[in-house]
Design a protein around this motif. Structure first.
Motif, PDB file in Angstrom:
ATOM      1  N   LYS A 103       0.824  -1.222   0.000  1.00 52.22           N
ATOM      2  CA  LYS A 103       0.000   0.000   0.000  1.00 52.22           C
ATOM      3  C   LYS A 103       0.858   1.273   0.000  1.00 52.22           C
ATOM      4  CE  LYS A 103      -3.788  -2.420   0.329  1.00 52.22           C
ATOM      5  NZ  LYS A 103      -4.695  -2.551  -0.836  1.00 52.22           N
ATOM      6  N   HIS A 104       2.177   1.105  -0.072  1.00 52.06           N
ATOM      7  CA  HIS A 104       3.079   2.248  -0.033  1.00 52.06           C
ATOM      8  C   HIS A 104       3.076   2.941  -1.400  1.00 52.06           C
ATOM      9  CE1 HIS A 104       6.678   4.651   0.563  1.00 52.06           C
ATOM     10  NE2 HIS A 104       6.795   4.221   1.805  1.00 52.06           N
ATOM     11  N   PRO A 105       2.752   4.232  -1.454  1.00 53.34           N
ATOM     12  CA  PRO A 105       2.594   4.905  -2.754  1.00 53.34           C
ATOM     13  C   PRO A 105       3.888   5.079  -3.536  1.00 53.34           C
ATOM     14  CG  PRO A 105       2.457   6.487  -0.958  1.00 53.34           C
ATOM     15  CD  PRO A 105       2.465   5.139  -0.321  1.00 53.34           C
ATOM     16  N   MET A 106       5.053   4.902  -2.889  1.00 51.31           N
ATOM     17  CA  MET A 106       6.320   5.089  -3.586  1.00 51.31           C
ATOM     18  C   MET A 106       6.959   3.763  -4.016  1.00 51.31           C
ATOM     19  SD  MET A 106       6.236   8.290  -3.555  1.00 51.31           S
ATOM     20  CE  MET A 106       7.819   8.644  -4.317  1.00 51.31           C
ATOM     21  N   GLN A 108       8.678  -0.214  11.799  1.00 51.20           N
ATOM     22  CA  GLN A 108       9.843   0.632  12.017  1.00 51.20           C
ATOM     23  C   GLN A 108      10.840   0.518  10.865  1.00 51.20           C
ATOM     24  OE1 GLN A 108      12.120   2.386  15.693  1.00 51.20           O
ATOM     25  NE2 GLN A 108      12.074   0.169  15.821  1.00 51.20           N
ATOM     26  N   ALA A 109      10.935  -0.681  10.265  1.00 47.47           N
ATOM     27  CA  ALA A 109      11.804  -0.852   9.106  1.00 47.47           C
ATOM     28  C   ALA A 109      11.345   0.027   7.951  1.00 47.47           C
ATOM     29  CB  ALA A 109      11.824  -2.315   8.680  1.00 47.47           C
ATOM     30  N   ILE A 110      10.040   0.106   7.736  1.00 46.14           N
ATOM     31  CA  ILE A 110       9.510   0.968   6.672  1.00 46.14           C
ATOM     32  C   ILE A 110       9.648   2.431   7.048  1.00 46.14           C
ATOM     33  CG2 ILE A 110       7.431   1.566   5.363  1.00 46.14           C
ATOM     34  CD1 ILE A 110       6.576  -1.404   5.741  1.00 46.14           C
ATOM     35  N   GLN A 111       9.503   2.760   8.313  1.00 47.75           N
ATOM     36  CA  GLN A 111       9.750   4.132   8.769  1.00 47.75           C
ATOM     37  C   GLN A 111      11.196   4.518   8.479  1.00 47.75           C
ATOM     38  OE1 GLN A 111       8.619   4.661  12.875  1.00 47.75           O
ATOM     39  NE2 GLN A 111       9.099   6.849  12.887  1.00 47.75           N
ATOM     40  N   ASN A 112      12.128   3.601   8.707  1.00 42.69           N
ATOM     41  CA  ASN A 112      13.528   3.836   8.351  1.00 42.69           C
ATOM     42  C   ASN A 112      13.690   4.022   6.851  1.00 42.69           C
ATOM     43  OD1 ASN A 112      15.463   3.793  10.635  1.00 42.69           O
ATOM     44  ND2 ASN A 112      14.520   1.835  11.103  1.00 42.69           N
ATOM     45  N   PHE A 113      13.027   3.180   6.077  1.00 38.63           N
ATOM     46  CA  PHE A 113      13.048   3.292   4.616  1.00 38.63           C
ATOM     47  C   PHE A 113      12.580   4.675   4.175  1.00 38.63           C
ATOM     48  CE2 PHE A 113      10.388   2.941   0.755  1.00 38.63           C
ATOM     49  CZ  PHE A 113      11.335   2.523  -0.186  1.00 38.63           C
ATOM     50  N   ASN A 114      11.511   5.163   4.785  1.00 39.53           N
ATOM     51  CA  ASN A 114      10.994   6.491   4.438  1.00 39.53           C
ATOM     52  C   ASN A 114      12.014   7.585   4.738  1.00 39.53           C
ATOM     53  OD1 ASN A 114       8.517   5.502   3.528  1.00 39.53           O
ATOM     54  ND2 ASN A 114       7.510   5.772   5.505  1.00 39.53           N
ATOM     55  N   ILE A 115      12.631   7.523   5.903  1.00 37.69           N
ATOM     56  CA  ILE A 115      13.621   8.536   6.273  1.00 37.69           C
ATOM     57  C   ILE A 115      14.815   8.488   5.331  1.00 37.69           C
ATOM     58  CG2 ILE A 115      15.226   9.278   8.087  1.00 37.69           C
ATOM     59  CD1 ILE A 115      13.194   8.179  10.134  1.00 37.69           C
ATOM     60  N   ASN A 165      14.960   7.735   2.306  1.00 41.44           N
ATOM     61  CA  ASN A 165      14.638   8.198   0.964  1.00 41.44           C
ATOM     62  C   ASN A 165      13.972   9.567   0.924  1.00 41.44           C
ATOM     63  OD1 ASN A 165      15.327   5.853  -0.957  1.00 41.44           O
ATOM     64  ND2 ASN A 165      14.254   4.823   0.717  1.00 41.44           N
ATOM     65  N   GLY A 166      13.903  10.241   2.071  1.00 41.06           N
ATOM     66  CA  GLY A 166      13.356  11.589   2.101  1.00 41.06           C
ATOM     67  C   GLY A 166      11.852  11.658   2.016  1.00 41.06           C
ATOM     68  N   PHE A 167      11.156  10.531   2.278  1.00 39.15           N
ATOM     69  CA  PHE A 167       9.700  10.528   2.287  1.00 39.15           C
ATOM     70  C   PHE A 167       9.203  10.931   3.668  1.00 39.15           C
ATOM     71  CE2 PHE A 167      10.370   6.585  -0.581  1.00 39.15           C
ATOM     72  CZ  PHE A 167      10.658   7.384  -1.677  1.00 39.15           C
ATOM     73  N   ASN A 168       7.959  11.368   3.729  1.00 34.51           N
ATOM     74  CA  ASN A 168       7.339  11.593   5.033  1.00 34.51           C
ATOM     75  C   ASN A 168       7.354  10.288   5.822  1.00 34.51           C
ATOM     76  OD1 ASN A 168       5.099  11.753   7.075  1.00 34.51           O
ATOM     77  ND2 ASN A 168       4.882  13.797   6.194  1.00 34.51           N
ATOM     78  N   GLN A 169       7.667  10.358   7.106  1.00 40.38           N
ATOM     79  CA  GLN A 169       7.792   9.139   7.909  1.00 40.38           C
ATOM     80  C   GLN A 169       6.528   8.299   7.930  1.00 40.38           C
ATOM     81  OE1 GLN A 169       9.652   9.228  11.778  1.00 40.38           O
ATOM     82  NE2 GLN A 169      10.857  11.051  11.257  1.00 40.38           N
ATOM     83  N   THR A 170       5.383   8.929   7.770  1.00 51.22           N
ATOM     84  CA  THR A 170       4.121   8.198   7.877  1.00 51.22           C
ATOM     85  C   THR A 170       3.709   7.537   6.571  1.00 51.22           C
ATOM     86  OG1 THR A 170       2.793  10.148   7.318  1.00 51.22           O
ATOM     87  CG2 THR A 170       3.313   9.805   9.644  1.00 51.22           C
ATOM     88  N   THR A 171       4.454   7.745   5.493  1.00 52.88           N
ATOM     89  CA  THR A 171       4.061   7.222   4.184  1.00 52.88           C
ATOM     90  C   THR A 171       3.909   5.699   4.232  1.00 52.88           C
ATOM     91  OG1 THR A 171       5.290   9.007   3.097  1.00 52.88           O
ATOM     92  CG2 THR A 171       4.646   7.140   1.737  1.00 52.88           C
ATOM     93  N   GLY A 172       2.732   5.226   3.882  1.00 46.52           N
ATOM     94  CA  GLY A 172       2.458   3.802   3.880  1.00 46.52           C
ATOM     95  C   GLY A 172       2.209   3.194   5.240  1.00 46.52           C
ATOM     96  N   LEU A 173       2.297   3.997   6.289  1.00 53.04           N
ATOM     97  CA  LEU A 173       2.207   3.473   7.653  1.00 53.04           C
ATOM     98  C   LEU A 173       1.074   4.077   8.474  1.00 53.04           C
ATOM     99  CD1 LEU A 173       5.991   3.513   8.664  1.00 53.04           C
ATOM    100  CD2 LEU A 173       4.593   1.474   8.286  1.00 53.04           C
TER     101      LEU A 173
END
Length: 345
Positions: free
Chosen positions: A22-25, A321-328, A330-338
């Motif tokens: 469901k992650h838009p990126m 938290q792994a996806i939150q790390n992925f977002n950080i 790559n410069g995405f908002n931390q909440t993206t997909g979460l």
């Protein structure tokens, strides 16, 4: 972006799939398995019956850089220590959900894990991915050591107190409870239904391998060696961790002042939620989500601060938290997909 999951058939891997699809990126998710190549994920997990497009394949190091930008390693101990260097050398970002890269000192890892540690160069490059307290380093990393489930709940609960320098560090007692999914997918007598149902177990008495991870990060904030009493217990539920922590205050405090300290610390961090004064969290409040809920008070009678922290061990304690790390990274908002509401009841 295209991402891959090594160890996609475990509980952490399945949670990665649930959020990443469901992650838009994310364009593509590739699942790698060394033992179940050729199966589709719905062969193993019927609840994913509409996801038959996910075919498990073997990892080929010579071509993996052409398939993915980032790899999530939801693997048993030892895999990341052996493979991470080759992966990052191929330009792939790695987020390791195992414990291989969390401890910086090889001797400590080998003492607590009972196996050979990763090479020191790899340990030095890895960044400890506690998102709320290491964001700048995560943003510039290519190798992330995703924190353990217990350390995530504990460290988020203690960090404001430790960094404010208002507690006696040698007084810390951490009493933690977890659901059975924390033991992984493999069947064992410990988590067998007839053994666990209507039962309550202590385990890893004074030997749990998350102890040095907690102490390492507390030492980093405190500036001096720290020893804690950390004791986990197994409760008859599937998901959830509750960590109840006790710390002696250096001087009498007001609960309202402690509450303000935590509000200031976490006001810009969307996944840490502080309850009202006098309210304490329950594991159901974070079920299936990436949230950490915290409540605390000051006990005037004993001069102790009591902090309660709850997370879902498979989400904030692993995949989320792994996806939150992925977002950080790559410069995405931390909440993206979460940004999902917890499941209740």
């Amino acid at each position: 972006m295209d991402v891959g999951i090594i160890g996609a058939t475990g509980y952490g891997g399945i949670e990665l799939i649930r959020f990443l699809q469901k992650h838009p990126m994310i364009n593509n998710i590739i699942l790698y398995s060394s033992t179940q190549e050729g199966l589709t994920i719905d062969n193993l997990y019927p609840h994913l019956e509409n996801e038959s497009k996910f075919v498990l394949r073997s990892l080929q190091y010579d071509s993996v850089q052409d398939e993915v930008d980032t790899l999530f390693l939801a693997t048993p101990p030892g895999v990341s220590a052996q493979s991470s260097e080759a992966l990052i050398a191929r330009g792939i970002s790695v987020i390791d959900l195992s414990g291989d890269l969390r401890l910086k000192k090889q001797a400590i890892y080998e003492k607590w894990y009972g196996r050979t540690a990763a090479e020191s160069d790899l340990l030095n490059e890895s960044v400890y991915g506690l998102c709320e307290w290491n964001e700048e380093a995560i943003a510039n990393a290519r190798l992330i050591a995703n924190p353990g489930c217990f350390p995530t709940a504990v460290l988020l609960g203690l960090a404001p107190l430790v960094q404010a320098g208002i507690i006696e560090m040698n007084s810390l007692i951490i009493d933690a409870k977890t659901g059975t999914s924390g033991a992984g997918k493999a069947a064992s007598q410990v988590t067998h239904f007839s053994e666990m149902n209507e039962n309550f177990k202590i385990y890893g008495v004074a030997t749990h391998k998350h102890t040095p991870e907690i102490e390492q990060e507390l030492e980093r904030w405190h500036g001096q060696p720290v020893s804690v009493t950390f004791q986990p217990h197994l409760v008859p539920m599937v998901r959830g961790i509750m960590a109840t922590m006790y710390a002696t205050a250096k001087k009498p405090l007001e609960t309202s002042d402690l509450h303000k300290l935590y509000q200031d610390a976490y006001q810009d961090h969307p996944f840490v939620r502080l309850g009202q004064v006098g309210a304490f969290p329950q594991t159901k409040q974070v079920y299936g989500s990436n949230y950490c809920n915290i409540g605390l008070t000051f006990d005037e009678r004993t001069n102790r601060i009591i902090i309660v922290s709850v997370i879902d061990n498979l989400v904030k304690g692993a995949a989320g938290q792994a996806i939150q790390n992925f977002n950080i990274m790559n410069g995405f908002n931390q909440t993206t997909g979460l940004d999902q509401t917890p499941v209740y009841p």
